[in-house]
Scaffold this motif. Structure first.
Motif, mmCIF file in Angstrom:
data_model
loop_
_atom_site.group_PDB
_atom_site.id
_atom_site.type_symbol
_atom_site.label_atom_id
_atom_site.label_comp_id
_atom_site.label_asym_id
_atom_site.label_seq_id
_atom_site.Cartn_x
_atom_site.Cartn_y
_atom_site.Cartn_z
ATOM 1 N N ARG A 1 -47.513 1.044 72.713
ATOM 2 C CA ARG A 1 -46.951 1.358 71.395
ATOM 3 C C ARG A 1 -45.423 1.340 71.325
ATOM 4 O O ARG A 1 -44.851 1.181 70.264
ATOM 5 N N PHE A 2 -44.748 1.510 72.473
ATOM 6 C CA PHE A 2 -43.288 1.481 72.485
ATOM 7 C C PHE A 2 -42.738 0.214 73.147
ATOM 8 O O PHE A 2 -41.557 0.145 73.480
ATOM 9 N N ASN A 3 -43.575 -0.788 73.367
ATOM 10 C CA ASN A 3 -43.166 -2.062 73.991
ATOM 11 C C ASN A 3 -42.492 -1.857 75.344
ATOM 12 O O ASN A 3 -41.560 -2.570 75.711
ATOM 13 N N SER B 1 -16.789 -5.063 87.149
ATOM 14 C CA SER B 1 -17.639 -5.929 86.318
ATOM 15 C C SER B 1 -18.991 -5.251 86.106
ATOM 16 O O SER B 1 -19.661 -4.853 87.065
ATOM 17 N N HIS B 2 -19.371 -5.111 84.836
ATOM 18 C CA HIS B 2 -20.572 -4.344 84.510
ATOM 19 C C HIS B 2 -21.232 -4.858 83.244
ATOM 20 O O HIS B 2 -20.626 -5.601 82.470
ATOM 21 N N ALA B 3 -22.470 -4.443 83.050
ATOM 22 C CA ALA B 3 -23.202 -4.765 81.829
ATOM 23 C C ALA B 3 -23.708 -3.475 81.213
ATOM 24 O O ALA B 3 -24.073 -2.533 81.915
ATOM 25 N N VAL B 4 -23.718 -3.456 79.887
ATOM 26 C CA VAL B 4 -24.295 -2.350 79.132
ATOM 27 C C VAL B 4 -25.553 -2.881 78.464
ATOM 28 O O VAL B 4 -25.505 -3.905 77.782
ATOM 29 N N ILE B 5 -26.652 -2.180 78.680
ATOM 30 C CA ILE B 5 -27.917 -2.612 78.093
ATOM 31 C C ILE B 5 -28.524 -1.451 77.332
ATOM 32 O O ILE B 5 -28.797 -0.388 77.902
ATOM 33 N N ASP B 6 -28.722 -1.668 76.040
ATOM 34 C CA ASP B 6 -29.397 -0.693 75.190
ATOM 35 C C ASP B 6 -30.868 -1.102 75.142
ATOM 36 O O ASP B 6 -31.210 -2.140 74.579
ATOM 37 N N LEU B 7 -31.715 -0.306 75.745
ATOM 38 C CA LEU B 7 -33.123 -0.677 75.863
ATOM 39 C C LEU B 7 -33.815 -0.805 74.509
ATOM 40 O O LEU B 7 -34.753 -1.596 74.375
ATOM 41 N N ASP B 8 -33.353 -0.072 73.506
ATOM 42 C CA ASP B 8 -33.933 -0.235 72.157
ATOM 43 C C ASP B 8 -33.817 -1.681 71.689
ATOM 44 O O ASP B 8 -34.723 -2.214 71.055
ATOM 45 N N ALA B 9 -32.708 -2.313 72.021
ATOM 46 C CA ALA B 9 -32.449 -3.671 71.534
ATOM 47 C C ALA B 9 -33.307 -4.722 72.220
ATOM 48 O O ALA B 9 -33.550 -5.784 71.643
ATOM 49 N N ILE B 10 -33.773 -4.442 73.434
ATOM 50 C CA ILE B 10 -34.500 -5.478 74.165
ATOM 51 C C ILE B 10 -36.017 -5.304 74.126
ATOM 52 O O ILE B 10 -36.737 -6.043 74.776
ATOM 53 N N ARG B 11 -36.479 -4.332 73.360
ATOM 54 C CA ARG B 11 -37.928 -4.129 73.263
ATOM 55 C C ARG B 11 -38.445 -4.243 71.825
ATOM 56 O O ARG B 11 -39.562 -3.869 71.521
ATOM 57 N N ARG B 12 -37.625 -4.777 70.954
ATOM 58 C CA ARG B 12 -38.018 -4.888 69.547
ATOM 59 C C ARG B 12 -39.008 -6.025 69.355
ATOM 60 O O ARG B 12 -38.651 -7.196 69.428
ATOM 61 N N LEU B 13 -40.225 -5.673 69.109
ATOM 62 C CA LEU B 13 -41.299 -6.593 68.783
ATOM 63 C C LEU B 13 -42.191 -5.864 67.808
ATOM 64 O O LEU B 13 -42.607 -4.730 68.063
ATOM 65 N N SER B 14 -42.469 -6.494 66.693
ATOM 66 C CA SER B 14 -43.254 -5.813 65.672
ATOM 67 C C SER B 14 -44.378 -6.709 65.187
ATOM 68 O O SER B 14 -44.146 -7.884 64.907
ATOM 69 N N PRO B 15 -45.573 -6.208 65.131
ATOM 70 C CA PRO B 15 -45.971 -4.869 65.569
ATOM 71 C C PRO B 15 -46.125 -4.815 67.085
ATOM 72 O O PRO B 15 -46.391 -5.828 67.729
ATOM 73 N N ALA B 16 -45.961 -3.629 67.625
ATOM 74 C CA ALA B 16 -46.167 -3.427 69.061
ATOM 75 C C ALA B 16 -47.659 -3.506 69.350
ATOM 76 O O ALA B 16 -48.483 -3.105 68.519
ATOM 77 N N PRO B 17 -48.024 -4.014 70.511
ATOM 78 C CA PRO B 17 -49.448 -4.049 70.853
ATOM 79 C C PRO B 17 -50.005 -2.625 70.924
ATOM 80 O O PRO B 17 -49.300 -1.703 71.327
ATOM 81 N N SER B 18 -51.240 -2.457 70.552
ATOM 82 C CA SER B 18 -51.838 -1.114 70.549
ATOM 83 C C SER B 18 -51.887 -0.521 71.957
ATOM 84 O O SER B 18 -51.861 0.695 72.118
ATOM 85 N N SER B 19 -51.894 -1.357 72.976
ATOM 86 C CA SER B 19 -51.927 -0.876 74.354
ATOM 87 C C SER B 19 -50.552 -0.447 74.871
ATOM 88 O O SER B 19 -50.447 0.121 75.961
#
Length: 169
Positions: free
Chosen positions: A48-50, A28-46
């Motif tokens: 930049r990659f969330n 039993s396992h989970a696959v997590i794509d970090l790109d999908a869980i950090r999508r916030l636009s716009p990113a805070p200036s502090s």
């Protein structure tokens, strides 16, 4: 180790390898794509990659997956420094993390990115520039348990090599 982290530049095939690893995993396992869980636009200036949002979301997802029975994690994303590893291990409540960095020839990366951003010339330019920058950062960081070239090898074959090296066979 209960976690495999697939690290690498944009366009190198991290998500594809994560899916291939999942296809062969019987625990039993989970696959997590970090790109999908950090999508916030716009990113805070502090941040930049969330990055901070990514870690918060990763911990929440991990808690939920563990309650649902996940015993292993396959993560596709980017870690640039050794100092960050402990934060990801903590977020995953991991017993140990295996790091596989994917690399690819520059012509392959450019082709993949041109296809991915065929309707987004601004995004294409940003990603083409980021590939070289990130590649140099990851090479210098030397975080890897295993480095594989995804240029010409199918993801299913790469997955076999990762599983063997991580002791998941």
């Amino acid at each position: 180790m209960d976690s495999i982290f697939v690290n690498g530049t944009v366009g190198v095939g991290k998500s594809t390898l994560a899916v291939a690893l999942s296809a062969t995993e019987t625990v039993s396992h989970a696959v997590i794509d970090l790109d999908a869980i950090r999508r916030l636009s716009p990113a805070p200036s502090s941040d930049r990659f969330n990055h901070e949002l990514e870690l918060l979301n990763l911990q929440s997802l991990t808690d939920n997956y563990r309650v649902a029975g996940a015993r292993r994690f396959i993560i596709a994303g980017v870690i640039e420094t050794k100092a960050e590893i402990a934060r990801y291990v903590d977020a995953l409540s991991s017993e140990g993390m295996f790091f596989c960095r994917l690399v690819a020839r520059s012509d392959v990366l450019e082709s993949r990115l041109r296809f991915r951003h065929r309707s987004d010339s601004e995004g294409l330019l940003w990603h083409l520039n980021r590939v070289e920058e990130l590649s140099n950062i990851l090479e210098a960081a030397d975080l890897d348990d295993l480095v594989l070239d995804s240029s010409d090898i199918p993801a299913s074959e790469l997955a076999k090599a990762v599983r063997r090296a991580a002791g998941w066979d």
